[in-house]
Motif scaffolding. Structure first.
Motif, short mmCIF file in Angstrom:
data_model
loop_
_atom_site.label_atom_id
_atom_site.label_comp_id
_atom_site.label_asym_id
_atom_site.label_seq_id
_atom_site.Cartn_x
_atom_site.Cartn_y
_atom_site.Cartn_z
N LEU A 1 24.99 88.28 -44.42
CA LEU A 1 24.68 88.95 -43.16
C LEU A 1 24.03 87.93 -42.25
O LEU A 1 23.06 87.27 -42.64
N THR A 2 24.56 87.78 -41.04
CA THR A 2 23.96 86.82 -40.11
C THR A 2 23.82 87.47 -38.74
O THR A 2 24.35 88.55 -38.49
N GLY A 3 23.13 86.77 -37.89
CA GLY A 3 23.04 87.15 -36.47
C GLY A 3 22.56 88.57 -36.24
O GLY A 3 21.59 89.03 -36.87
N VAL B 1 20.36 95.31 -39.84
CA VAL B 1 20.29 95.85 -41.21
C VAL B 1 19.00 95.43 -41.90
O VAL B 1 18.27 96.27 -42.45
N VAL B 2 18.70 94.12 -41.88
CA VAL B 2 17.55 93.63 -42.63
C VAL B 2 16.28 93.77 -41.79
O VAL B 2 15.18 93.92 -42.32
N GLY B 3 16.44 93.70 -40.49
CA GLY B 3 15.29 93.84 -39.62
C GLY B 3 14.65 92.52 -39.25
O GLY B 3 13.52 92.49 -38.80
N ALA B 4 15.34 91.42 -39.50
CA ALA B 4 14.81 90.11 -39.13
C ALA B 4 15.99 89.17 -38.89
O ALA B 4 17.09 89.42 -39.40
N SER B 5 15.77 88.11 -38.12
CA SER B 5 16.88 87.19 -37.87
C SER B 5 17.00 86.22 -39.05
O SER B 5 16.08 86.10 -39.87
N GLY B 6 18.16 85.53 -39.13
CA GLY B 6 18.39 84.57 -40.22
C GLY B 6 19.68 84.91 -40.95
O GLY B 6 20.45 85.77 -40.51
N THR B 7 19.92 84.22 -42.06
CA THR B 7 21.11 84.46 -42.87
C THR B 7 20.65 85.02 -44.22
O THR B 7 19.72 84.49 -44.83
N TYR B 8 21.31 86.09 -44.64
CA TYR B 8 20.90 86.75 -45.87
C TYR B 8 22.10 86.95 -46.79
O TYR B 8 23.22 87.15 -46.31
N SER B 9 21.86 86.88 -48.08
CA SER B 9 22.91 87.10 -49.07
C SER B 9 22.52 88.26 -49.97
O SER B 9 21.37 88.37 -50.39
N ILE B 10 23.47 89.16 -50.22
CA ILE B 10 23.24 90.26 -51.16
C ILE B 10 24.41 90.24 -52.14
O ILE B 10 25.55 90.28 -51.73
N ARG B 11 24.10 90.14 -53.44
CA ARG B 11 25.18 90.09 -54.43
C ARG B 11 25.89 91.43 -54.53
O ARG B 11 25.22 92.48 -54.52
N PRO B 12 27.22 91.46 -54.63
CA PRO B 12 28.00 92.71 -54.57
C PRO B 12 27.58 93.74 -55.62
O PRO B 12 27.59 94.93 -55.35
#
Lengths: 345, 294
Positions: free
Chosen positions: A242-244, A250-261
């Motif tokens: 998830l970016t931008g 979704v996460v509530g903060a900027s940055g790049t996030y990874s969530i394992r499926p």
């Protein structure tokens, strides 16, 4: 402190204008199962060849057990290799292949035969000593290559995608055996692979390679759960980023996030709102893939972005799965499974 | 359009008919070459054997078609023939051995050391001597080997002289002539040798010489044997080089040549000697697995 079994210090290898390995620092300790994971052309095999001595680095140093071996020939290093194509000598029998290194070291014939027999037993090929490599199956050749490399009792064993040519069933079986053998002999295994699952299953530690550099070194759990950057997150496991704007919504903060499926649950209809423990997101199922034991949902989020979720087929069957295409669903996962990927640089 | 359509249709029908009759297809393919092979090759060989069993009128040198094994028994009983046959085999073996010894390093360079882009050029360079006339090359060697010739001149500072015309000169010139036939198969054999086998040998502790002895040589031996089939049989059949640089040396070819007009059946019997020797040689080579490298 004891010297590392293998130590690479700022090693660079260039072939003409192409830099295969660009300034790598790595340490592998005694008795460790160390994997070098990366796509083809990422430099992992070159690093293996530098350790074996088939290539000489353009810059930097290679140390084995604290001794600088950068300029030494392969036959002067206490390292044996299992080659991708096995490289068995076709004009020799299995026994002669295995005893080759002993013969060179002038080990007397009776001891040579005894040790070759032991090595054959170790790879469960007793009785195959008089055959020629051409008379063996792929899996058997692989075992002979392993026995040949182990019989000289090296401090370090290098394996260059040794399971790549085997079919799935045999590969899984060999993975188990390889791990068993490594535990038995207790020496350092350096294992090159492009198969992330193989690396995760076998290794004590993994180095992820990309374009001649090491992106991350860590235990399988660290590599998988805490990828250091977007490349590692994408190469090891399914890329679920998830970016931008999507990240902010979704996460509530900027940055790049990874969530394992496999951490994401798929809920029918709209998901309940966020709570202190969980993050939720609503979306539409773009694609569903029934994979037997699990089902793979590809969901386009209302917030933008796309996530993949894996669900165990505990109660669902293939018929139920098809009905999900185009359906509205909610996704829900624990907050601690949202991993922030550090920004490059 | 219709005519081409019809033509295409009949071609298609013919192709279909041939496809259904594999034997007919095979006989159409091999008919002409087989006819040539049987008539020209096997036919002349048969005539050779038959004529060897005839005799000649000692006054007129006319061939008398009376069956007799006299010529073959002469081959065995006459010391001269035996000597010449053994000498010819010796020369052919010496040429073959020399070719193998020279060809190996050359082929190793062209197949493994030289830059891959330069290799085809080197192979062409090895073949260039074959473009020149055989006679010109042998006469060139006659000049080189002559007394006070270039070879003597080059060797003079070292206090030695060239071998002059004779058996050694014959071996040298034949080696020069047939060397490309040895280099090519050895080059191909070395090129086929997987790099990983050499790596594996070094990895297991072998130094270069050991790797050469235990891995390279046994794996390329079939290619050497393949090349030796050419060098051996070509040397055994040669008689012109011997005449030009051989001095008084006589080989089987010379005996055949000098008997052709006087005693054709004897010449034929002498001619069967190289045939038999080469068949035996091929059988020996076959055991080394060279037939797959030819």
């Amino acid at each position: 402190m004891e010297a590392a079994a293998i130590r690479l210090r700022d090693v660079t290898k260039a072939f003409g204008r192409f830099t295969a390995v660009a300034g790598i620092d790595l340490e592998m300790s005694d008795g460790e199962f160390f994997s070098m994971l990366g796509p083809s052309g990422s430099g992992k095999t070159t690093v293996l060849r530098l350790i074996a001595g088939f290539e000489t680095p353009t810059a930097g140093a290679v140390e084995l057990a604290g001794r600088d071996v950068t300029r030494l020939a392969p036959f002067e290093r206490d390292v044996h290799t299992v080659f991708q194509d096995y490289a068995l000598f076709p004009h020799m029998t299995v026994e002669q292949n295995i005893a080759y290194s002993l013969k060179i070291r002038r080990v007397p014939r009776p001891e040579r035969l005894r040790r070759a027999g032991e090595a054959l037993e170790q790879v469960r090929l007793t009785g195959y000593g008089k055959r020629r490599p051409a008379q063996l199956s792929g899996g058997q050749r692989q075992r002979v290559a392993l026995a040949r490399a182990l019989v000289g009792r090296p401090k370090v064993l290098l394996l260059d995608e040794p399971l790549g040519a085997l079919d799935l069933k045999l590969r899984e079986q060999m993975q188990t055996e390889l791990k068993q053998i490594q535990r038995d002999v207790g020496i350092t295994f350096v294992f090159v692979t492009h198969d992330q699952e193989e690396a995760l299953t076998l290794s004590d530690r993994i180095a992820v390679f990309h374009r001649g550099r090491v992106e991350q070194v860590g235990t399988p759990a660290q590599i998988y759960e805490r990828p250091a950057n977007t490349f590692v997150a994408g190469f090891v496991g399914t890329s679920n980023l998830l970016t931008g704007e999507a990240a902010e919504r979704v996460v509530g903060a900027s940055g790049t996030y990874s969530i394992r499926p496999e951490k994401i649950r798929v809920l029918d209809g709209a998901a309940a709102g966020d709570d202190p423990e969980h993050t939720t997101a609503a979306g539409t199922v773009a694609d569903v893939l029934y994979l037997g034991d699990v089902t793979r949902f590809v969901v386009d989020l209302d917030a933008g972005g796309r996530l993949t979720a894996l669900q165990q087929n505990l109660e669902t069957s293939s018929e139920d799965v098809a009905a999900y295409r185009g359906a509205r669903v909610g996704l829900r996962w624990r907050r601690r499974h949202t991993v922030r990927i550090p920004d490059p640089g | 359009m219709t005519s081409t359509g019809q033509a295409a249709g009949s071609v298609r029908r013919l192709a279909g008919a041939l496809h259904r009759r594999p034997r007919l297809r095979l006989s159409l393919l091999l008919g002409a070459p087989l006819l040539w092979l049987v008539v020209a090759y096997l036919g002349s060989l048969a005539v050779l054997f038959l004529s060897a069993l005839w005799t000649t009128d000692s006054f007129t040198s006319e061939v008398v078609k009376v069956w007799s094994a006299e010529n073959f028994s002469a081959l065995v009983s006459e010391p001269l023939y035996r000597q010449v046959a053994l000498r010819s085999i010796g020369v052919a073996l010496a040429v073959t051995a020399l070719c193998a010894v020279i060809a190996f390093p050359v082929a190793f360079y062209t197949a493994r050391v030289a830059h891959p882009r330069r290799r085809p050029l080197l192979v062409v360079a090895i073949l260039t001597p074959l473009w020149a006339s055989y006679l010109v090359k042998v006469y060139a060697w006659r000049l080189i080997l002559s007394a006070q010739g270039p070879l003597d001149w080059v060797l003079a500072p070292f206090g030695v002289s060239g071998p002059g015309y004779g058996r050694a000169a014959t071996v040298i010139v034949l080696t020069y002539l047939w060397l490309p036939y040895m280099i090519l198969p050895v080059h191909a054999g070395l090129e086929r040798l997987p790099e990983s086998l050499l790596d594996a040998s070094a990895d297991l502790g072998a130094r270069s010489w050991r790797t050469f002895r235990s891995v390279v040589l046994p794996m390329v031996l079939p290619s050497v044997a393949a090349g030796s089939v050419f060098t051996f049989s070509l040397s055994l059949g040669d008689y012109i080089t011997v005449q030009i640089v051989g001095g008084k040396t006589q080989l089987i070819g010379n005996l055949v040549y000098s008997n052709v007009t006087l005693n054709l059946p004897l010449a034929a019997a002498l001619g069967t000697v190289p045939v038999v020797v080469i068949v035996l040689y091929l059988l020996a080579v076959r055991r080394s697995g060279a037939s797959s490298s030819l």
